[in-house]
Design a protein around this motif. Sequence first.
Motif, PDB file in Angstrom:
ATOM      1  N   PRO A 186       0.809  -1.234   0.000  1.00 56.63           N
ATOM      2  CA  PRO A 186       0.000   0.000   0.000  1.00 56.63           C
ATOM      3  C   PRO A 186       0.833   1.271   0.000  1.00 56.63           C
ATOM      4  O   PRO A 186       0.289   2.357  -0.107  1.00 56.63           O
ATOM      5  N   GLU A 187       2.149   1.142   0.114  1.00 58.83           N
ATOM      6  CA  GLU A 187       2.988   2.338   0.172  1.00 58.83           C
ATOM      7  C   GLU A 187       3.045   3.080  -1.151  1.00 58.83           C
ATOM      8  O   GLU A 187       3.342   4.265  -1.184  1.00 58.83           O
ATOM      9  N   ALA A 188       2.782   2.368  -2.241  1.00 54.77           N
ATOM     10  CA  ALA A 188       2.817   3.025  -3.548  1.00 54.77           C
ATOM     11  C   ALA A 188       1.392   3.283  -4.010  1.00 54.77           C
ATOM     12  O   ALA A 188       0.483   2.533  -3.659  1.00 54.77           O
ATOM     13  N   PRO A 189       1.197   4.347  -4.787  1.00 48.52           N
ATOM     14  CA  PRO A 189      -0.147   4.571  -5.332  1.00 48.52           C
ATOM     15  C   PRO A 189      -0.580   3.365  -6.158  1.00 48.52           C
ATOM     16  O   PRO A 189       0.259   2.604  -6.658  1.00 48.52           O
ATOM     17  N   ASP A 249      -7.310  -5.962  -0.247  1.00 51.94           N
ATOM     18  CA  ASP A 249      -7.955  -5.244  -1.353  1.00 51.94           C
ATOM     19  C   ASP A 249      -8.055  -3.757  -1.095  1.00 51.94           C
ATOM     20  O   ASP A 249      -9.127  -3.161  -1.244  1.00 51.94           O
ATOM     21  N   TRP A 250      -6.935  -3.147  -0.694  1.00 55.66           N
ATOM     22  CA  TRP A 250      -6.981  -1.690  -0.522  1.00 55.66           C
ATOM     23  C   TRP A 250      -7.206  -1.007  -1.860  1.00 55.66           C
ATOM     24  O   TRP A 250      -7.705   0.101  -1.917  1.00 55.66           O
ATOM     25  N   ARG A 264     -13.469  -7.837  -0.615  1.00 56.25           N
ATOM     26  CA  ARG A 264     -12.888  -6.676   0.061  1.00 56.25           C
ATOM     27  C   ARG A 264     -12.166  -7.105   1.342  1.00 56.25           C
ATOM     28  O   ARG A 264     -12.483  -6.661   2.446  1.00 56.25           O
ATOM     29  N   THR A 265     -11.199  -7.979   1.168  1.00 51.04           N
ATOM     30  CA  THR A 265     -10.386  -8.384   2.307  1.00 51.04           C
ATOM     31  C   THR A 265      -9.354  -7.300   2.593  1.00 51.04           C
ATOM     32  O   THR A 265      -9.260  -6.308   1.865  1.00 51.04           O
ATOM     33  N   ASP A 266      -8.527  -7.535   3.611  1.00 48.17           N
ATOM     34  CA  ASP A 266      -7.491  -6.547   3.940  1.00 48.17           C
ATOM     35  C   ASP A 266      -6.499  -6.367   2.790  1.00 48.17           C
ATOM     36  O   ASP A 266      -5.767  -5.378   2.751  1.00 48.17           O
TER      37      ASP A 266
END
Lengths: 282, 580
Positions: free
Chosen positions: B124-127, B175-176, B171-173
């Motif tokens: 999740p650190e990258a767009p 699937d940001w 929509r699990t963790d």
Amino acid sequence: MHGSNHYYGHSRILARYCGLDEDGVPRIRGFLQHGWNHLHGFQPDDEWCTPGYPRFVWSDVLRRRGWSMGRRGHYLIGAPWIYLLAMEPDTGRVPPQERRGTIWYPFHGWEKQAVRGGHDRLVDEMRATEGDDVTVCLYWIEFRDADIRRRYEAAGFRVVCHGERGTRWDRKGHDFLLRQLVELRRHRRVASNRLGSALFYGASVGCDVAVYGDPMQLENERPEFGGAGRQRRLWPELHGTEVDRATAAEIAERELGFAHMAGPEELRCLFGWEREALVRCA
Amino acid sequence: MRVNGLEAPPNVRLVGGEMLTWSDAVRDPGDAGCLGELVRRVLPSPGRVLVAGPPPEGLLPWLTGHAASVAVLLRSFPDALALGNRYPGGRGLTVYCGEPGRLDVPGGFDAVLALDGFHRLRSPEAPEASWRETFAELARFVAPGGALVLTAVNGMGIDRLAEAKPAERDRTDADWSPRGWDRSEPTGPAALVRELESEGLTAERCYAAFPASGVPRALLAVDVLESGPPVPDAVVLMAGARSRGDRHALADPADLTRKAFRYGLAARLAPAWTVVARREGAPPPAAPACPPPDALVGDDLCGRPWAVVHELVREPGGRWRYGPSAQDFPFTVGRVGRDLRARGGTVPDGRVLDEVIVEACAREDLRTVRRLLRALTALLSEQAADGTVSGGPVFATTDNLVWDGRALHLIDASWTFDGRIPLRVLLARILRRFAVRLLDAGHHHPWPCSFSPAEVTATLAAMGGLVLEDGDLDRAAALEEEIASALGAEGPEAVRGLPTYRELILARDALRDRLGEARARIDRLESRLTSREEQLHRARIRRRTATGEARAVRSLERDAPQGATGPRRVVRRLVRAIWN
């Protein structure tokens, strides 16, 4: 919902932006991120963020991280700082050639976690890098500590404090960000030993940025943050005594969420302020 | 390096963007299966290798033994630590932990493996990055002359079509970034080849992966599927998925897979595509001796050491034969054994017996069912001595036989059984497996819907010409359990996962029919009961009449003067008139 919604005058800034009386700021129906961080916008122990109420966060990376850590209900509105800038486009502004010196924000603890590190060594590094024209801004706890304050004053630095964080019920901290804005707009550089809100605020108003020196250690620092090393890996371009201004401004724009600024009507709906305002008017 | 109080071994390098508290290990695909076999065949001496994403564990020992160096790119810090500690210094494995966009390795790699697609690569650190952007980031690591083995998930794959609750709606963790909206994902093998070309890579061969993405059990070359005669049912069976696991399905994916092959849509509807590609430039350190295989198919319904990946070759005439097996020695567990040399060279043509009987049941064509079951009994009887069977015929189950219209042929004759099984018990085992599947899948059949699997089994055995005796079914169940235990697999009842939506509807319809039949029986019984009650009522009245009349007559007679007969007749007539 939670006292942190009102820290640093955030709720008052947003109330003013929404056309409400900032001295009678109503409750925000949700949880407002109150400072920049590289977790999910809140502390690891955020059980008090009750599911069902939105988490008003500053940037998308916080939403993504938060989601990966099992948090839901994020709503991106950007930092209260960007609303202050929208309302105070000229306050404290001086011509670029008149901006002087460096405002230095040593990494600070808070009411429940102290910071361990050598202030004397930091003073030496600051002087070696910045010269004498340095304003050191201390968090109110360190500012009240005469010993810490004296170390910086003895070095000939100007020492200031933007005030306490404040609560909903007193006027402490109501002008915290405004005072910070004025200071940042009159300085040429903003520096710290760790990335933090002040660095990004400074970059957003045209300051040069620098991150160097002993990053210090927060007492019982939570492993979820990954320490200062993780900050260096994520933003290597922001570390050092000389940082590219455009790069810093671009990252600040992203971290402060300028692209996610909401209109006052939207905020009033989200915060549950329409009904509150009506009740109060009645 | 210390992070979060944990000492990272020297072979773990943090590149930035690592996920400190995340782990992909719980979903570790485990054995590399046919993907690992593909890598071994197309990259016999892989040089410098980059494995992007969690590696199949079964592949790493081989890679570290054959490659000049192995690098693994993981997003999870705990997983990186665990892997780094499993392969400590000196074994040529480096773990890079973080975001792909932050990895910088001068010179690139001779082979880049992204066997699991990209969904466990980004942090999740990258767009949010599109498929195309992630692919471009990976492709830059392929050195001139280097190879890329890449799996791309098909958003219209059979597994997706069969899903009642698609993964993108979970929509699990993880699937940001919501899944299912990326319009840059390749929409078919041709689109995937175009994407490769846009990054300067040339596809050597593209495979359709079945029965699901992740760790597929079968890889069939797309060019083979799209040209020449249809793939034999025996091969399709190997590619098909059995319904198992905890996913809710709309329909049986095995059934959909069979139809996709029959309608020529297998390549388009495959759950994923795996492509072997190369970049122009200097030749690789050691080019493979043979071209990529036509197909690689792994065993179903058995664990290690049985699960073997078979190479299948389509001959110019269209027949399929087995390629050489790496495991050409016999091995046994308990009384079960396997000798791949006995497997036979050619994959037999014909329809899988399972499907032929199911069709006959659907048509209520009992004549055909009898014919097929007698052929099965005859096949087993041919191998029987003193009423018992041993060896390969023990594995002549209805899903391991094909019917060519005249005779039955074993699909996989490599299995053996050391011990003699009574013919009746063996037939009971084979038919019980079929009966369980027939009833579980909700297929139509001509027997009363109240029939249990045991009753259907006994009926099928009788149709095949053998009458089961007491205890045969119990012994068949014990034999099933012994074989399943030796194979490291589960019996037919346990294999079934959650029922599919279609099966639920069928089951509901079956219950409705059963309820209708039960009501009809009740109506019939009530009608009979009413009739009997009426008869009883009439009988009681008659009895009461007769009894009362007699008592009255006796009373009057008692009071009548002795010797008087005339009045008695009058009294009787009078009493009868009153009682009736």
